[in-house]
Every structure is written in C-alpha cells, then in structure tokens.
Design an enzyme around this catalytic site. Structure first.
Site, PDB file in Angstrom:
ATOM      1  N   THR A   1     -30.332 -17.042 -27.810  1.00 52.68           N
ATOM      2  CA  THR A   1     -29.145 -17.856 -27.521  1.00 52.68           C
ATOM      3  C   THR A   1     -29.563 -19.324 -27.470  1.00 52.68           C
ATOM      4  O   THR A   1     -28.922 -20.197 -28.075  1.00 52.68           O
ATOM      5  CB  THR A   1     -28.503 -17.432 -26.187  1.00 52.68           C
TER       6      THR A   1
ATOM      7  N   ALA B   1     -37.730 -11.742 -28.288  1.00 47.58           N
ATOM      8  CA  ALA B   1     -38.692 -10.649 -28.108  1.00 47.58           C
ATOM      9  C   ALA B   1     -38.037  -9.323 -27.731  1.00 47.58           C
ATOM     10  O   ALA B   1     -38.530  -8.259 -28.106  1.00 47.58           O
ATOM     11  CB  ALA B   1     -39.701 -11.043 -27.032  1.00 47.58           C
ATOM     12  N   HIS B   2     -36.920  -9.382 -26.986  1.00 47.20           N
ATOM     13  CA  HIS B   2     -36.434  -8.125 -26.397  1.00 47.20           C
ATOM     14  C   HIS B   2     -35.755  -7.196 -27.392  1.00 47.20           C
ATOM     15  O   HIS B   2     -35.400  -6.066 -27.048  1.00 47.20           O
ATOM     16  CB  HIS B   2     -35.533  -8.406 -25.174  1.00 47.20           C
TER      17      HIS B   2
ATOM     18  N   THR C   1     -42.064 -25.650 -18.426  1.00 53.04           N
ATOM     19  CA  THR C   1     -43.329 -24.923 -18.336  1.00 53.04           C
ATOM     20  C   THR C   1     -43.251 -23.632 -19.144  1.00 53.04           C
ATOM     21  O   THR C   1     -42.271 -22.893 -19.045  1.00 53.04           O
ATOM     22  CB  THR C   1     -43.633 -24.603 -16.852  1.00 53.04           C
TER      23      THR C   1
ATOM     24  N   CYS D   1     -21.713  -8.249 -25.345  1.00 57.82           N
ATOM     25  CA  CYS D   1     -20.735  -9.145 -24.727  1.00 57.82           C
ATOM     26  C   CYS D   1     -19.318  -8.717 -25.075  1.00 57.82           C
ATOM     27  O   CYS D   1     -18.411  -8.806 -24.260  1.00 57.82           O
ATOM     28  CB  CYS D   1     -20.974 -10.594 -25.143  1.00 57.82           C
TER      29      CYS D   1
END
Ligand code: PLP
Length: 417
Positions: free
Chosen positions: A76, A204-205, A244, A345
């Site tokens: 996203t 990645a998911h 970070t 969604c």
C-alpha cells in the site's frame, strides 16, 4: 488421510510465514538488534549487512540492482509512493496518468488523490477476462502522460497482464511504467529489465514472508526515475523513505523471495493441477456455476503449460459464481474452508467487487462469487474436502432460495466466462 480443519484457501489475502523465513528473522529481534543506520559500532554494521543481503535477494527476484530497492511498510505504501511520488516529481512535464478500473484500491485511491491535485487520470476498462492489451495503453498515451500504472496479476480473478508489451509501449513514448506486482511476484515470471518496468510494488506477506514489510523498485538508470518522497525525516533509503529500517522484517522478506523464486516453477505446476482438480470437482458436482476471469489453461499431466503457451491467470487462483446463492451466506456456510468473496477490503464492506463489475459480471452473480486462493500448504485431500463442502453448502442454500428456480433458466452450467 485425514484433513486438518479449518482449511486455508485464501492465499491472495495473505500467507503464513515459512518456518525457514522465521528462523532467518529470529536473531534480528534479540541478539543482533542494531539499527542499520548506526555507523559507529558493530551492532549497526551487523544489521546493515543483513539488510544488504536481503536487498540483494529481493533485487535478484526481479532482475534489478540492489540499490534500486527501497524498503517500505508494504505494498500500500509502495503504490502510494510510486504514484504520488512520480506525479509530484514530474508535474512540470505533464499531468496525465493512465491506470485501469480493475486495479487494487491501493492504486486507485492515490490516483483519485492526484485528480484532486489537478491531474487527469484515464481509467482503462479490461475485457471480460480482466485483460488490458498494450494497444489500449498505446491509444491512451498523450504528450502530457507521465505515468502508466497497471498490475502484474489481479488479486481477485488472477488475470496476468502482458507487461512486456505494455512496458515496451510506454518506453517507446518515454512514459514511466509502474506495476503493482504484489500478487504475481514469486509466483510467475517477473523481470523489470525484460518488461521495461520503471517502478514496481511488492510485499512480503503474499509470498510466505512477514506482514508489514514491502519494497518499491525504483529504476536507477535508463531512465533514472525521480520521486518526491512521501515520508520525510532521517533520510534513510537514499532519502526516498525515511524511518528506521525494520531489520527482522527485511531479512524475512529477502529469505521469502529467495525461497519463492527457487521453487516458483515447481509450485506453479503443482497449483495448476490442484486448481484443475478443484474446478473439475465443483463443476462436476454443482450445476449453474460460472468461471469469473480468464479460462483455465490447458495443462499436461505434470501441470505444465503447453510449450510456448502464456499463463492466463495466477496458478493458484479460481473465482467462481454460484447462481442463486448469496456469496456471504456461502462464506458463512463454508465454516471449515477459509475462502473469500474478493479482496479482503471488499469483503468487509459487502459491496460487490469492483473487479467483477469491471469485467461485466452482473451484480447478482458478483454477489454470488467466491475467490479460492490455493497455496503452498494445500493438498489434494484438502481440495477434495473443499469440493464436498461447497457442493453440500450450495445445495442447502439453493433449497432455501425460492427464486433459484427462475435464476436457473438464464444461467449456463459451467460456462467459462
Ligand atoms: N496490491 C495488491 C494487488 C494486493 O493484493 C494487496 C494486498 O492486499 C496490496 C496491494 C496491498 O498490500 P499490503 O497489504 O502489503 O499493503
């Protein structure tokens, strides 16, 4: 062999973390917890080295250079960064962007933001299989077009777009080409050089890595893509994305990409066979079922495509409409099989899928549609169980639907739309 319930068949929504991925991540939560931006001690160097390796793994998975990978919190963010970032950086060159109505909301919504900022967006319509052809893209390009954004593979009906031809059309006209490659990356061939892709969003998911980590590929040369960052701060990721770095997530992403690419073609063959079994099983047992999206390809006994044949849809994707049944009731009835009625969604809002609408599926059938997403954990036994569960549930729901008899009149059995 007994089947362990519930069965997960919603791999387009997300996937479990591969144990090898988790193992690679573990040290970076505790022992090697350094900040990859800390230049003054070994904790930082160790974290930075791990990030460098993962950057190379993600880059290799799409034939990019490591320095062209910018880590983000997921696709996203990558989609927003690419679309808003390119438009704002090139606004003096032109204010026209091209996309398609069948894209994910993570692409459509930033395009709507651009419209509010004074850009003009052309929304292309796919054909009945969900495809957008390069010719359509070529015809939509204008002198003031700065960006085309079209997905590699659709998250609901699995349609794979001809990115090579679309990329070539964009390159000919000097227009930047972004692709949301989320669903296809690690599942089907994807090569930013061969396909002339300038920006690509991945996460990645969807490929057995952790949630909350993604990347944007940003072409560094020929052409060098400029981006206006959307997150400002410490200047991480060459100033393109401050914050970070999520070192364990990045390490897991790299490992997940490496594993997926190594096993990609074998897994695609296995999934095509499982999907054929699921589709044949359901169409054989349940009347009045139609296929949403591209036809299933001809496959050999080992699941291979015919030589030279193109993959029309993601190997693990099947999307079926069950006339006379309310999709939500079917989902509830299928307690032991986790499937969905579209993107995660869309399911939450109960609106008919904008993708099914875009390919001309009438509202009643769009509401009666189920997306099956097969993945690494699924077996033949699970597929057979799912076929039985779907058949029983559809039969029961149709008995409760007086209007089903009239719906029968107008619907072809097992027609491949
Ligand atoms: N684009 C597509 C095609 C998707 O399927 C998804 C997944 O939901 C996304 C973007 C969003 O990805 P993320 O969950 O990493 O933000």
């Amino acid at each position: 062999m007994t089947v362990k319930l519930p069965i997960y068949m919603d791999h387009h929504a997300t996937t479990p973390v591969d144990p090898r991925v988790l193992e690679a991540m573990m040290p970076y939560f505790t022992r090697a917890f350094g900040n990859a931006a800390s230049r003054s001690h070994v904790f930082g160097w160790e974290a930075e080295a791990a990030v460098d390796e993962a950057r190379s793994q993600v880059a290799a998975g799409m034939n990019a250079q490591p320095r062209e990978i910018v880590f983000t919190s997921g696709a996203t963010e990558s989609d927003n960064m690419a679309i808003l970032g390119v438009a704002r950086a090139y606004r003096e060159k032109g204010r026209h962007v091209v996309t398609a109505v069948s894209e994910h909301t993570a692409v459509l919504d930033p395009c709507h933001v651009l419209e509010r900022e004074g850009f003009e967006v052309t929304f292309l319509y796919p054909d009945r299989t969900g495809a957008i052809e390069a010719e359509q893209v070529r015809e939509s390009l204008r002198d003031d077009t700065i960006l085309v954004t079209l997905m590699l593979a659709n998250n609901e009906i699995g349609t794979i777009l001809p990115l090579g031809e679309i990329g070539a059309a964009c390159r000919e006209r000097g227009v930047l080409f972004h692709t949301d490659a989320v669903q296809g990356f690690g599942k089907v061939p994807f090569d930013v050089e061969a396909m002339n892709v300038d920006l690509a969003s991945v996460t990645a998911h969807k490929l057995y890595g952790p949630k909350g980590i993604g990347a944007l590929y940003v072409r560094a040369r020929k052409p060098r893509v400029r981006l206006e960052p959307i997150l400002h701060g410490g200047g991480h990721e060459r100033g393109l994305r401050s914050g970070t770095l999520n070192v364990p997530g990045i390490v897991g992403f790299g490992k997940a990409v490496e594993i997926s690419i190594a096993g990609r073609d074998d897994e695609a063959r296995r999934l095509r066979l499982l999907r054929r079994r699921l589709s044949d099983g359901i169409l054989g047992e349940v009347p009045d079922v139609s296929l949403n999206g591209p036809p299933l390809p001809e496959i050999g006994p080992d699941g291979s495509l015919a030589p030279g044949a193109l993959e029309p849809r993601l190997p693990g994707n099947l999307n079926l409409a069950f006339a006379g049944v309310e999709g939500e009731a079917l989902l509830m009835g299928l307690k032991d099989v986790a499937v969905s009625s579209g993107s995660a969604c869309t399911s939450a809002t109960l609106r008919p899928s904008h993708v099914l609408k875009a390919i001309g599926v009438p509202d009643d059938l769009a509401h009666a549609s189920i997306r099956f997403g097969l993945g690494r954990s699924n077996t033949e036994e699970e597929v057979d169980f799912a076929v039985g569960a779907v058949a029983v549930t559809v039969r029961r729901l149709r008995e409760l639907t007086p209007s089903y008899g009239s719906a029968r009149e107008g619907t072809a059995t097992g027609s491949g739309r």
